[in-house]
Design a protein around this motif. Sequence first.
Motif, PDB file in Angstrom:
ATOM      1  N   MET A 117       0.862  -1.181   0.039  1.00 47.32           N
ATOM      2  CA  MET A 117       0.079  -0.189  -0.120  1.00 47.32           C
ATOM      3  C   MET A 117       0.863   1.262  -0.067  1.00 47.32           C
ATOM      4  SD  MET A 117      -2.949  -1.041  -0.306  1.00 47.32           S
ATOM      5  CE  MET A 117      -2.106  -2.219  -1.252  1.00 47.32           C
ATOM      6  N   SER A 118       2.103   1.354   0.555  1.00 46.09           N
ATOM      7  CA  SER A 118       3.157   2.165   0.587  1.00 46.09           C
ATOM      8  C   SER A 118       3.606   2.576  -0.746  1.00 46.09           C
ATOM      9  CB  SER A 118       4.215   2.176   1.360  1.00 46.09           C
ATOM     10  OG  SER A 118       3.706   2.202   2.664  1.00 46.09           O
ATOM     11  N   GLU A 119       3.832   1.274  -1.543  1.00 41.61           N
ATOM     12  CA  GLU A 119       4.167   1.259  -2.938  1.00 41.61           C
ATOM     13  C   GLU A 119       3.045   2.049  -3.902  1.00 41.61           C
ATOM     14  OE1 GLU A 119       6.837  -2.447  -2.907  1.00 41.61           O
ATOM     15  OE2 GLU A 119       4.823  -2.823  -3.460  1.00 41.61           O
ATOM     16  N   GLY A 179      11.605   6.461   2.328  1.00 36.07           N
ATOM     17  CA  GLY A 179      11.331   4.826   2.495  1.00 36.07           C
ATOM     18  C   GLY A 179      10.693   4.369   1.333  1.00 36.07           C
ATOM     19  N   ILE A 180       9.606   3.453   1.824  1.00 39.86           N
ATOM     20  CA  ILE A 180       8.976   2.698   0.517  1.00 39.86           C
ATOM     21  C   ILE A 180       8.120   3.953  -0.300  1.00 39.86           C
ATOM     22  CG2 ILE A 180       7.398   0.933   0.005  1.00 39.86           C
ATOM     23  CD1 ILE A 180       9.427  -0.334   1.707  1.00 39.86           C
ATOM     24  N   VAL A 181       7.365   4.575   0.417  1.00 39.02           N
ATOM     25  CA  VAL A 181       6.673   5.709  -0.179  1.00 39.02           C
ATOM     26  C   VAL A 181       7.382   6.633  -1.069  1.00 39.02           C
ATOM     27  CG1 VAL A 181       4.952   7.909   0.234  1.00 39.02           C
ATOM     28  CG2 VAL A 181       4.689   5.622   1.346  1.00 39.02           C
ATOM     29  N   GLY A 182       8.556   7.196  -0.089  1.00 41.17           N
ATOM     30  CA  GLY A 182       9.324   8.100  -0.779  1.00 41.17           C
ATOM     31  C   GLY A 182      10.151   7.749  -2.173  1.00 41.17           C
ATOM     32  N   LEU A 242      14.838  13.484   0.457  1.00 40.96           N
ATOM     33  CA  LEU A 242      15.531  13.855   1.810  1.00 40.96           C
ATOM     34  C   LEU A 242      15.244  12.718   2.615  1.00 40.96           C
ATOM     35  CD1 LEU A 242      13.961  16.812   0.450  1.00 40.96           C
ATOM     36  CD2 LEU A 242      15.659  17.493   2.438  1.00 40.96           C
ATOM     37  N   ASP A 243      16.484  12.358   3.454  1.00 37.43           N
ATOM     38  CA  ASP A 243      16.019  11.361   4.688  1.00 37.43           C
ATOM     39  C   ASP A 243      17.298  11.591   5.684  1.00 37.43           C
ATOM     40  OD1 ASP A 243      14.223   8.306   4.578  1.00 37.43           O
ATOM     41  OD2 ASP A 243      15.755   8.900   6.245  1.00 37.43           O
ATOM     42  N   VAL A 244      16.878  11.032   6.811  1.00 36.57           N
ATOM     43  CA  VAL A 244      17.791  11.308   7.993  1.00 36.57           C
ATOM     44  C   VAL A 244      18.813  10.062   7.981  1.00 36.57           C
ATOM     45  CG1 VAL A 244      16.881  12.950   9.423  1.00 36.57           C
ATOM     46  CG2 VAL A 244      15.998  10.587   9.555  1.00 36.57           C
ATOM     47  N   PHE A 268      20.570  15.171   2.743  1.00 36.77           N
ATOM     48  CA  PHE A 268      20.132  14.805   4.140  1.00 36.77           C
ATOM     49  C   PHE A 268      19.321  15.930   4.627  1.00 36.77           C
ATOM     50  CE2 PHE A 268      21.070  15.183   8.801  1.00 36.77           C
ATOM     51  CZ  PHE A 268      21.130  13.766   9.103  1.00 36.77           C
ATOM     52  N   SER A 269      18.284  15.232   5.567  1.00 38.29           N
ATOM     53  CA  SER A 269      17.171  15.886   6.089  1.00 38.29           C
ATOM     54  C   SER A 269      17.637  16.787   7.176  1.00 38.29           C
ATOM     55  CB  SER A 269      15.809  15.062   6.115  1.00 38.29           C
ATOM     56  OG  SER A 269      14.872  15.634   6.700  1.00 38.29           O
ATOM     57  N   ASN A 270      17.686  17.981   7.062  1.00 46.60           N
ATOM     58  CA  ASN A 270      17.714  18.771   8.187  1.00 46.60           C
ATOM     59  C   ASN A 270      16.825  20.089   7.892  1.00 46.60           C
ATOM     60  OD1 ASN A 270      19.191  20.617   6.795  1.00 46.60           O
ATOM     61  ND2 ASN A 270      21.076  19.482   7.604  1.00 46.60           N
ATOM     62  N   ILE A 291      -0.159  11.615   6.141  1.00 46.58           N
ATOM     63  CA  ILE A 291      -1.241  12.114   6.859  1.00 46.58           C
ATOM     64  C   ILE A 291      -2.110  11.064   7.849  1.00 46.58           C
ATOM     65  CG2 ILE A 291      -3.151  11.631   4.863  1.00 46.58           C
ATOM     66  CD1 ILE A 291      -3.029  14.914   7.304  1.00 46.58           C
ATOM     67  N   ASP A 292      -1.811   9.964   7.507  1.00 46.14           N
ATOM     68  CA  ASP A 292      -2.466   8.894   8.356  1.00 46.14           C
ATOM     69  C   ASP A 292      -1.647   8.558   9.764  1.00 46.14           C
ATOM     70  OD1 ASP A 292      -0.336   7.695   7.039  1.00 46.14           O
ATOM     71  OD2 ASP A 292      -1.016   5.815   6.932  1.00 46.14           O
ATOM     72  N   GLN A 293      -0.579   9.385   9.575  1.00 43.92           N
ATOM     73  CA  GLN A 293       0.112   9.312  11.095  1.00 43.92           C
ATOM     74  C   GLN A 293       0.217  10.807  11.639  1.00 43.92           C
ATOM     75  OE1 GLN A 293       1.347   6.700  12.757  1.00 43.92           O
ATOM     76  NE2 GLN A 293       0.751   5.332  11.202  1.00 43.92           N
ATOM     77  N   ASN A 302      -6.504   7.589   2.594  1.00 51.70           N
ATOM     78  CA  ASN A 302      -6.337   6.001   1.976  1.00 51.70           C
ATOM     79  C   ASN A 302      -6.465   6.327   0.653  1.00 51.70           C
ATOM     80  OD1 ASN A 302      -9.296   7.209   1.557  1.00 51.70           O
ATOM     81  ND2 ASN A 302     -10.040   5.074   1.606  1.00 51.70           N
ATOM     82  N   MET A 303      -5.400   6.695   0.149  1.00 52.48           N
ATOM     83  CA  MET A 303      -5.084   6.937  -1.265  1.00 52.48           C
ATOM     84  C   MET A 303      -5.129   5.802  -2.097  1.00 52.48           C
ATOM     85  SD  MET A 303      -1.597   9.409  -0.691  1.00 52.48           S
ATOM     86  CE  MET A 303      -1.296   9.441  -2.739  1.00 52.48           C
ATOM     87  N   PRO A 304      -4.624   4.500  -1.584  1.00 51.08           N
ATOM     88  CA  PRO A 304      -4.895   3.052  -2.372  1.00 51.08           C
ATOM     89  C   PRO A 304      -6.235   2.856  -2.788  1.00 51.08           C
ATOM     90  CG  PRO A 304      -3.333   3.021  -0.699  1.00 51.08           C
ATOM     91  CD  PRO A 304      -3.917   4.148  -0.465  1.00 51.08           C
TER      92      PRO A 304
END
Length: 363
Positions: A133-135, A177-180, A197-199, A219-221, A269-271, A300-302
């Motif tokens: 679902m993240s994909e 991550g998976i979504v990104g 961007l990610d940490v 890098f995420s800052n 948004i779900d978090q 619930n995008m999917p």
Amino acid sequence: MIVGVPKEVKQDEYRVAMVPAGVEELTRAGHTVLIQSGAGSGSGISDEQYIATGAEIVASDADVWKRAELIVKVKEPMRAEWEHMRSGQTVFTYFHFAADKHLTEAVIKSGITAIAYETIKDTKGTLPLLTPMSEVAGRMSIQEGAKYLERPFDGRGILLAGVPGVPPATVSVIGAGIVGANAARVAAGLGANVFILDVNLDRLRYIDDVMPQNVTTVFSNRLNIIDCLQQSDLVIGAVLIPGAKAPHLVRREDLKKMPPRAVVIDVAIDQGGCFETSLPTTHAKPTYIVDDIVHYCVTNMPGAVGRTSTYALTNVTLPYALQLANKGPERAVKESAALLAGVNIKAGQVTNAAVAETFGLEC
Ligand code: NAD
């Protein structure tokens, strides 16, 4: 075993928990599969297709719930379904108990065993029933972003790909991550100029290795996020801190630094969302505008691409449904650490520590 698949009743939910290939595998193993009439219609699957693979079509959800020992669903049981849950039954679906006290109480009272898709954990420690679902949401975020960048949808009138002589759009993806990663890949495929961007530097190294040249890792800052925002026509929020609310990485005052009518798609948004200005929206009214920035925050995008999502979801749920049916839920859970991690409530007793802690219940 009798396996039942009711039609989903949640608004805007077009997925179904089993496709004909799943029915075929279960019936070949000697099980009876009850499909509620019309359950597959939102995903383009007819009753006849189910019948052809051995399913028994049942007229009402009440009949499915009454006869089935194992219920396989997509969304948590809705209020109208609670009266059907009965002691001795196993229900395999997304539950998200921590978000719903009333549902938790109803399931405890019913005496069912609740095996939640979202807490099934494989040997690598990942959550395999959340990944597809993240994909879907990651890939879809660019499709939606492209649409809402169009002027008739209030966007700034920019084509992601650009054309010869006109540069492509700039897309920033916060969270790799998976979504990104899925969002970045689709945006890059369309020709956009992409920042991700990610940490987690190991994750950025991997992304740098596998993505095309038009994806740049950052890098995420706070300063780097603002720098990316200033250049971006489209920003995707794809951050997750497991078990916690998403951090507000983009504050309201930051929106003024973005180009007017840029679009933000807050998949997280779900978090709670990673933009301070994010509020949950639905497919019926997906966007709103704050400080001249278009916000899309559908939880619930999917659901909107029910057919793709149904097949993506059932590819990963079927092996577990087969284990539950073939061995019986009790033995299947005993022999599979993954399934055991999925048991949130066993015969009315809470067994998941996080759910118990959320509601101050014994575990
Ligand atoms: P994931 O765990 O694969 O990726 C999250 C990434 O965020 C990780 O790489 C992590 O290092 C990164 N991160 C954490 N803090 C960060 C920070 N400060 N800056 C930048 N990156 C940071 O999670 P995922 O599967 O990609 O899911 C992302 C979010 O999308 C989750 O909240 C998930 O529930 C949500 N989601 C929403 C929908 C929807 O319909 N809206 C659908 C699927 C998933």
